[in-house]
Every structure is written in C-alpha cells, then in structure tokens.
Design a protein around this motif. Structure first.
Motif, PDB file in Angstrom:
ATOM      1  N   SER A  72       0.800  -1.224   0.000  1.00 35.99           N
ATOM      2  CA  SER A  72       0.000   0.000   0.000  1.00 35.99           C
ATOM      3  C   SER A  72       0.833   1.275   0.000  1.00 35.99           C
ATOM      4  CB  SER A  72      -0.928   0.010   1.223  1.00 35.99           C
ATOM      5  OG  SER A  72      -0.160  -0.051   2.423  1.00 35.99           O
ATOM      6  N   VAL A  73       2.158   1.151  -0.070  1.00 38.43           N
ATOM      7  CA  VAL A  73       3.041   2.318  -0.084  1.00 38.43           C
ATOM      8  C   VAL A  73       3.995   2.212  -1.272  1.00 38.43           C
ATOM      9  CG1 VAL A  73       2.913   2.568   2.422  1.00 38.43           C
ATOM     10  CG2 VAL A  73       4.769   1.230   1.409  1.00 38.43           C
ATOM     11  N   HIS A  74       4.720   3.296  -1.533  1.00 42.00           N
ATOM     12  CA  HIS A  74       5.688   3.293  -2.625  1.00 42.00           C
ATOM     13  C   HIS A  74       6.862   2.366  -2.296  1.00 42.00           C
ATOM     14  CE1 HIS A  74       3.618   6.659  -4.451  1.00 42.00           C
ATOM     15  NE2 HIS A  74       3.735   7.357  -3.333  1.00 42.00           N
ATOM     16  N   LEU A  75       7.402   1.710  -3.310  1.00 38.93           N
ATOM     17  CA  LEU A  75       8.552   0.825  -3.141  1.00 38.93           C
ATOM     18  C   LEU A  75       9.695   1.308  -4.025  1.00 38.93           C
ATOM     19  CD1 LEU A  75       9.657  -1.856  -1.902  1.00 38.93           C
ATOM     20  CD2 LEU A  75       8.918  -2.972  -4.018  1.00 38.93           C
ATOM     21  N   THR A  76      10.875   1.423  -3.435  1.00 35.80           N
ATOM     22  CA  THR A  76      12.074   1.748  -4.204  1.00 35.80           C
ATOM     23  C   THR A  76      13.104   0.651  -3.953  1.00 35.80           C
ATOM     24  OG1 THR A  76      13.783   3.428  -4.643  1.00 35.80           O
ATOM     25  CG2 THR A  76      12.994   3.242  -2.377  1.00 35.80           C
ATOM     26  N   ALA A  77      13.826   0.276  -4.997  1.00 39.36           N
ATOM     27  CA  ALA A  77      14.706  -0.895  -4.931  1.00 39.36           C
ATOM     28  C   ALA A  77      16.178  -0.502  -4.997  1.00 39.36           C
ATOM     29  CB  ALA A  77      14.381  -1.863  -6.072  1.00 39.36           C
ATOM     30  N   ASP A  78      16.955  -1.123  -4.131  1.00 40.54           N
ATOM     31  CA  ASP A  78      18.413  -1.011  -4.165  1.00 40.54           C
ATOM     32  C   ASP A  78      18.914  -2.043  -5.174  1.00 40.54           C
ATOM     33  OD1 ASP A  78      21.125  -0.985  -3.727  1.00 40.54           O
ATOM     34  OD2 ASP A  78      21.007  -1.345  -1.577  1.00 40.54           O
ATOM     35  N   VAL A  79      19.449  -1.566  -6.302  1.00 40.38           N
ATOM     36  CA  VAL A  79      19.847  -2.495  -7.368  1.00 40.38           C
ATOM     37  C   VAL A  79      21.362  -2.508  -7.586  1.00 40.38           C
ATOM     38  CG1 VAL A  79      17.609  -2.346  -8.518  1.00 40.38           C
ATOM     39  CG2 VAL A  79      19.445  -0.798  -9.226  1.00 40.38           C
ATOM     40  N   GLU A  80      22.110  -2.230  -6.511  1.00 40.82           N
ATOM     41  CA  GLU A  80      23.580  -2.193  -6.605  1.00 40.82           C
ATOM     42  C   GLU A  80      23.994  -1.316  -7.802  1.00 40.82           C
ATOM     43  OE1 GLU A  80      25.507  -5.999  -6.208  1.00 40.82           O
ATOM     44  OE2 GLU A  80      23.974  -6.768  -4.857  1.00 40.82           O
ATOM     45  N   ASP A  81      24.811  -1.843  -8.716  1.00 45.26           N
ATOM     46  CA  ASP A  81      25.231  -1.038  -9.878  1.00 45.26           C
ATOM     47  C   ASP A  81      24.396  -1.359 -11.113  1.00 45.26           C
ATOM     48  OD1 ASP A  81      26.180  -3.581 -10.449  1.00 45.26           O
ATOM     49  OD2 ASP A  81      28.052  -2.858 -11.344  1.00 45.26           O
ATOM     50  N   GLY A  82      23.232  -1.973 -10.882  1.00 45.46           N
ATOM     51  CA  GLY A  82      22.377  -2.375 -11.991  1.00 45.46           C
ATOM     52  C   GLY A  82      22.637  -3.786 -12.457  1.00 45.46           C
ATOM     53  N   TYR A  83      23.585  -4.452 -11.807  1.00 50.40           N
ATOM     54  CA  TYR A  83      23.915  -5.863 -12.064  1.00 50.40           C
ATOM     55  C   TYR A  83      24.470  -6.101 -13.468  1.00 50.40           C
ATOM     56  CZ  TYR A  83      20.851  -6.207  -7.980  1.00 50.40           C
ATOM     57  OH  TYR A  83      20.266  -6.027  -6.751  1.00 50.40           O
ATOM     58  N   SER A  84      25.023  -5.073 -14.073  1.00 56.78           N
ATOM     59  CA  SER A  84      25.608  -5.242 -15.408  1.00 56.78           C
ATOM     60  C   SER A  84      26.456  -4.030 -15.742  1.00 56.78           C
ATOM     61  CB  SER A  84      24.504  -5.409 -16.458  1.00 56.78           C
ATOM     62  OG  SER A  84      25.057  -5.451 -17.766  1.00 56.78           O
ATOM     63  N   ASP A  85      27.446  -4.242 -16.618  1.00 57.46           N
ATOM     64  CA  ASP A  85      28.228  -3.126 -17.142  1.00 57.46           C
ATOM     65  C   ASP A  85      27.587  -2.530 -18.387  1.00 57.46           C
ATOM     66  OD1 ASP A  85      30.225  -3.382 -15.191  1.00 57.46           O
ATOM     67  OD2 ASP A  85      31.281  -4.915 -16.357  1.00 57.46           O
ATOM     68  N   ASP A  86      26.584  -3.212 -18.918  1.00 51.72           N
ATOM     69  CA  ASP A  86      25.922  -2.783 -20.153  1.00 51.72           C
ATOM     70  C   ASP A  86      24.720  -1.900 -19.809  1.00 51.72           C
ATOM     71  OD1 ASP A  86      24.512  -2.495 -22.503  1.00 51.72           O
ATOM     72  OD2 ASP A  86      24.602  -4.614 -23.068  1.00 51.72           O
ATOM     73  N   PRO A  87      24.737  -0.623 -20.196  1.00 50.48           N
ATOM     74  CA  PRO A  87      23.617   0.267 -19.872  1.00 50.48           C
ATOM     75  C   PRO A  87      22.273  -0.251 -20.355  1.00 50.48           C
ATOM     76  CG  PRO A  87      25.484   1.545 -20.658  1.00 50.48           C
ATOM     77  CD  PRO A  87      25.826   0.104 -20.884  1.00 50.48           C
ATOM     78  N   ALA A  88      22.243  -0.895 -21.518  1.00 47.30           N
ATOM     79  CA  ALA A  88      20.979  -1.416 -22.048  1.00 47.30           C
ATOM     80  C   ALA A  88      20.436  -2.524 -21.159  1.00 47.30           C
ATOM     81  CB  ALA A  88      21.176  -1.926 -23.474  1.00 47.30           C
ATOM     82  N   GLU A  89      21.315  -3.381 -20.658  1.00 49.12           N
ATOM     83  CA  GLU A  89      20.870  -4.457 -19.778  1.00 49.12           C
ATOM     84  C   GLU A  89      20.361  -3.896 -18.449  1.00 49.12           C
ATOM     85  OE1 GLU A  89      23.906  -7.358 -19.266  1.00 49.12           O
ATOM     86  OE2 GLU A  89      23.870  -8.025 -21.369  1.00 49.12           O
ATOM     87  N   VAL A  90      21.040  -2.879 -17.948  1.00 46.67           N
ATOM     88  CA  VAL A  90      20.583  -2.235 -16.712  1.00 46.67           C
ATOM     89  C   VAL A  90      19.200  -1.634 -16.916  1.00 46.67           C
ATOM     90  CG1 VAL A  90      21.037  -0.389 -15.052  1.00 46.67           C
ATOM     91  CG2 VAL A  90      22.934  -1.773 -15.920  1.00 46.67           C
TER      92      VAL A  90
END
Length: 259
Positions: A72-90
């Motif tokens: 019932s509230v907003h959720l924000t996620a800690d995704v480290e560095d996006g789990y990839s070096d590829d910007p498109a994959e992130v």
C-alpha cells in the motif's frame, strides 16, 4: 490523495526511508505508517547467506518486488550497480522492476568496492531514464563510502554529471560531516539522500538541506542483534523482551496474501 514518490522528496521535512529485506519487514514498515519503503541489498543478500555486492541480490530483489507489488506504499529498490556493465541491460532490468510497480531505484557508481568511471554510471542513468522515464533514479555517489577521492569537490563533480544524465536524486552514503552535508545539499540541484548516522537527527539533517534519510541495512542488523539478545536472555534466565504477538503478525500476512 497519496503523494507521488517524487513529491515525498519535496516536503517540509526529509523523507525517512526504512529499508526492508523481506515481505515481513516491508509489511511492518508500511503498517508503521511510512509512505515509502526501500529494499536493502545487504539485508537481502545476508538473509540468503551471501555477502553484499557482486550481483548477489539481483534475483531476490526482483522476487521481492514481485511479492510486494500490492504493497500500500511506494517501493524503491536497491539495485547495486544495476547488475551489469551494459547500460541497455541495466535499463531492461529496471524496466522489469517498473512493470512490477517499483517507483524508484538506487543505482551505485561503484563495483567491487571501487568507484567506476563517471561516464559509466552516467551512461546507465541515461539508459534507464530513456526506457523508464517516470522511475525515480537515486544516483549513488560512493566516494565517501569507499574512501576514494573522498572530497566534497569530487562528490560534486559526480553529482552534477549524474544530474545532467537524468538522475532525480543524489545519494551520498558515508557523508556525515555537517559542513560537507550543507555544502553538497546547497550545490546539488536535486534532493540529497544520506544514510542514518547516530551523530545527527533527521531534523538536524533537514536543517542542513537533506531531503531523504535512508535506514540502509541498520534495521536488518538491529534485528539480528535483537534476536541474539532475546535468546541469550532466555538462556541466561533474564526476562525476554516483549514483541508483537504471533497472532497479529499472522493476521497481517494472511491479509496481505489475499491482495
């Protein structure tokens, strides 16, 4: 009407963001009246018996987001560095989270406890905002956290680059000196986020210009300490602490499972 996640960063007092590691902790924070809940990569990884970083929290983070999509509230996620070096994959990974209702992310500019090139982090931010323009990107600046190029000037250079790339907020973990906080908050055009620290209250941080205060892994670590204190008190014939009843927690979970 419920404020948007972005609007929560522009209120009179800072947004206090508790960071959850599982469904139970997220429900407890929501039930306590917090308008938004974050995840903690450390807590998620640790509860699975793995060290933080290195992508260890990726699968569990998206699984938790899927379970919490009806929160019932907003959720924000800690995704480290996006789990990839590829910007498109992130960007694709973040879009998957956005489809689950996630309102924001924390995106680090470090990997394996070292800073990455500013251009690398900026490229990921731009790619994320291009694919998911309405998600709140909290760009993490890790100079102080890992004690590399740990000056206000270097933090500001990175923060400005991330703002230009499309970030919506700037997160500077390890920032605790009041004058440094004041200067960074004044010089960055975006809401500044810091980690909770015992030397400064939320009200004091707000006076310094901070707009968001995250608990980080503190609740998880405190919960572990409390659990150990409870069973050692039992073993040592001391009075055990009080806790929410089994029936109340069970009822909360039953209600949530029906959403």
């Amino acid at each position: 009407m419920m404020s948007t996640f972005r609007q929560l960063h522009y209120r009179e007092s800072p947004l206090v963001l508790p960071n959850a590691w599982d469904v139970g902790s997220a429900l407890a924070f929501a039930d306590a009246g917090f308008p938004a809940v974050g995840t903690t990569s450390f807590g998620i990884a640790a509860s699975a018996g793995m060290p933080d970083g290195g992508g260890s929290s990726k699968a569990a983070t998206i699984a938790l987001a899927a379970r919490l999509r009806h929160l019932s509230v907003h959720l924000t996620a800690d995704v480290e560095d996006g789990y990839s070096d590829d910007p498109a994959e992130v960007a694709e990974f973040v879009a998957e989270l956005r489809a689950l209702g996630v309102a924001g992310i924390n995106l680090e500019d470090s990997r394996d406890c070292h800073l990455v090139a500013t251009s690398t982090a900026s490229g990921k931010i731009t790619a994320v905002k291009r694919l998911s323009p309405d998600i709140f990107v909290n760009a993490r600046v890790d100079n102080f956290w890992f004690a590399e190029q740990a000056t206000v000037e270097e933090v500001l250079l990175r923060a400005r680059a991330y703002a230009d790339a499309g970030a919506d907020g700037i997160f500077v973990p390890g920032l605790v000196n009041p004058e440094d906080i004041r200067r960074i908050a004044a010089d960055v055009a975006l809401p500044v986020n810091v980690l909770v620290h015992p030397s400064l209250t939320v009200a004091e941080l707000g006076d310094l210009g901070v707009r968001r205060v995250s608990s980080g892994s503190l609740p998880y670590r405190a919960a572990i300490d409390r659990a150990v204190d409870t069973v050692t008190a039992l073993r040592d014939n001391r009075q055990t602490p009080t806790a929410t009843s089994y029936w109340d927690l069970q009822a909360r979970l039953v209600t949530f499972s029906r959403l």
